[in-house]
Design an enzyme around this catalytic site. Sequence first.
Site, mmCIF file in Angstrom:
data_model
loop_
_atom_site.group_PDB
_atom_site.id
_atom_site.type_symbol
_atom_site.label_atom_id
_atom_site.label_comp_id
_atom_site.label_asym_id
_atom_site.label_seq_id
_atom_site.Cartn_x
_atom_site.Cartn_y
_atom_site.Cartn_z
ATOM 1 N N GLY A 245 0.781 -1.238 0.000
ATOM 2 C CA GLY A 245 0.000 0.000 0.000
ATOM 3 C C GLY A 245 0.807 1.279 0.000
ATOM 4 N N GLU A 287 4.344 -6.345 1.509
ATOM 5 C CA GLU A 287 3.900 -6.743 0.165
ATOM 6 C C GLU A 287 3.720 -5.535 -0.753
ATOM 7 O OE1 GLU A 287 0.253 -8.582 1.303
ATOM 8 O OE2 GLU A 287 1.147 -10.561 1.488
ATOM 9 N N PRO A 288 4.776 -4.814 -1.046
ATOM 10 C CA PRO A 288 4.619 -3.668 -1.937
ATOM 11 C C PRO A 288 4.381 -4.105 -3.381
ATOM 12 C CG PRO A 288 6.937 -3.990 -1.397
ATOM 13 C CD PRO A 288 6.173 -5.054 -0.655
ATOM 14 N N GLY A 289 3.444 -3.486 -4.032
ATOM 15 C CA GLY A 289 3.207 -3.742 -5.454
ATOM 16 C C GLY A 289 3.507 -2.476 -6.225
ATOM 17 N N ARG A 327 -7.259 3.132 -14.996
ATOM 18 C CA ARG A 327 -7.254 3.814 -13.707
ATOM 19 C C ARG A 327 -7.899 5.203 -13.716
ATOM 20 N NH1 ARG A 327 -3.617 4.958 -10.846
ATOM 21 N NH2 ARG A 327 -4.394 4.166 -8.860
ATOM 22 N N CYS A 358 -14.520 3.719 -27.423
ATOM 23 C CA CYS A 358 -15.840 4.311 -27.660
ATOM 24 C C CYS A 358 -16.566 4.526 -26.345
ATOM 25 C CB CYS A 358 -16.641 3.411 -28.576
ATOM 26 S SG CYS A 358 -15.865 3.304 -30.182
ATOM 27 N N TYR A 387 -0.671 -1.561 -12.129
ATOM 28 C CA TYR A 387 -2.102 -1.706 -12.411
ATOM 29 C C TYR A 387 -2.495 -1.112 -13.767
ATOM 30 C CZ TYR A 387 -1.909 -2.841 -7.473
ATOM 31 O OH TYR A 387 -1.566 -3.412 -6.252
HETATM 32 N N1 LLP Z 1 -1.121 -7.052 -0.405
HETATM 33 C C1 LLP Z 1 -2.454 -7.243 -0.510
HETATM 34 C C2 LLP Z 1 -3.082 -8.245 0.308
HETATM 35 C C3 LLP Z 1 -3.210 -6.469 -1.408
HETATM 36 O O1 LLP Z 1 -4.515 -6.662 -1.493
HETATM 37 C C4 LLP Z 1 -2.558 -5.512 -2.215
HETATM 38 C C5 LLP Z 1 -3.304 -4.697 -3.181
HETATM 39 C C6 LLP Z 1 -1.163 -5.355 -2.085
HETATM 40 C C7 LLP Z 1 -0.497 -6.149 -1.167
HETATM 41 C C8 LLP Z 1 -0.376 -4.365 -2.901
HETATM 42 O O2 LLP Z 1 -0.769 -3.061 -2.714
HETATM 43 P P1 LLP Z 1 0.117 -1.868 -3.363
HETATM 44 O O3 LLP Z 1 1.461 -1.885 -2.684
HETATM 45 O O4 LLP Z 1 0.233 -2.156 -4.803
HETATM 46 O O5 LLP Z 1 -0.685 -0.662 -3.093
HETATM 47 N N2 LLP Z 1 -6.129 -1.665 -8.786
HETATM 48 C C9 LLP Z 1 -5.928 -0.657 -7.768
HETATM 49 C C10 LLP Z 1 -5.149 -1.179 -6.598
HETATM 50 C C11 LLP Z 1 -5.742 -2.405 -5.956
HETATM 51 C C12 LLP Z 1 -4.885 -2.927 -4.842
HETATM 52 C C13 LLP Z 1 -5.347 -4.249 -4.392
HETATM 53 N N3 LLP Z 1 -4.536 -4.853 -3.394
HETATM 54 C C14 LLP Z 1 -5.247 0.555 -8.394
HETATM 55 O O6 LLP Z 1 -4.996 0.553 -9.595
HETATM 56 O O7 LLP Z 1 -4.990 1.546 -7.704
#
Ligand code: LLP
Length: 431
Positions: A245, A287-289, A327, A358, A387
Amino acid sequence: MNLVTDNSQGHLSIGGCDALDLANDFGTPLYVYDISLIRQQLRQFHKAFKETGIKYAISYASKAFAIRAIDQVIDQEDGHLDVVSAGELMTAVQANFPMANVSFHGNNKSLAELQLALDNHVGTIIVDNFYELELLNKLLPEQKQPVNIMLRIAPGISAHTHRYIQTGQVDSKFGFDVQSGQAEQALKQVLQNPKLNLRGYHAHIGSQIMAIAGFTALVQKMVQLAADWQEKYHYQPQVLNFGGGFGIKYTNQDQPLAPQEFVRNMIQTLKKEIAQTNLTLPEVWIEPGRSIVGEAGYSLYTIGARKNIPGIRTYVSVDGGMGDNIRPALYQAEYQAVLAADPQASPVETVTIAGRYCESGDILVKDQKLPLSAPGDILAILATGAYGYSMASNYNRVGRPAVVFAENGHAKLVVKRETLADLTRLDLNYL
Ligand code: LLP
């Protein structure tokens, strides 16, 4: 942010490659990743953890961008991986990712997916609910070794951009609810099952979080729960997983904390809280994404039609849009665009960058100041690495773009562009 760097010709440079050359060589729309930025982000997280002396894992949330090539980079940089589906899991298998370092998430994993995870010796299954425990129980008799799991709990804290809200009542589809006693019930069930090896607890409070407050509250809450349950059930968690997050900079308005700040603060709070309990210091997993891949990604488009509505707005259309970046339409997300031929050029007009799909809502950037542009020019949208590709669709039967990794002046195609043949490949005749 992914600083807009230009090369000797004044063109946008990505990973040492000229963006105009990339667009020319690979076509547009195109996703390009600056791989050294991804490595740098991971290394900053590693460094911050190492400074604290704690045992840790950085588990990249692959939902942000799940392709074989990125899984390989993550492994090379000593990252772990979080997957949420059979598809993400098989991507990791194809990447040769060490399965012991993979965690499997999801609030409705199927029996087949759990079986696939066990067959591939996934390191940890992050159990979300009682139904999943039932499904796992069906598969456990076949398992020679106990299965490593964590319990995902809904701690009653939800974070929003710039602030946190502590909700009394948890309203989320994810995880075992703490308040109603369901999380404790799940713990009791798991501890009685010799075929399950509980590694610890997991929680995730939200995404694109800019401030530390929500994480501080989370760490406090998790330690307090772990301590209460240790007194009651004599179970000491080996791992606390605080989820992902961590926010990134999409536009100049965004001011996120650096990875090391998040980590430093969280571990400081953790040590302080643990010292007041009988617990020993657990490992910390995150868990950084988005924060690993977001700022490293660029979307390159070719500019086409222009529509000027006098006194109202000028629309500049590009050859991609909501199919490759949902997004803005879905979350009103804001991005910043530059012209690849001269990213530093002074802006002269306010335009709205429209997609080619469209739908009126297919707007990528609303009312941004840009230099004058003409059809055929290459436009780059910054920080689209998270994303974007992973949420891409074939709306309007448009193929998804190719993906290129750029590093040290070398560009490599890592996902092919979808062709017309790909788009109709699954169709069957009715008559
Ligand atoms: N761990 C868990 C359990 C999660 O559900 C998520 C994201 C992450 C880690 C990674 O979060 P991050 O570091 O990427 O913020 N599609 C949306 C974001 C959905 C996130 C869902 N879970 C967007 O484009 O903003």
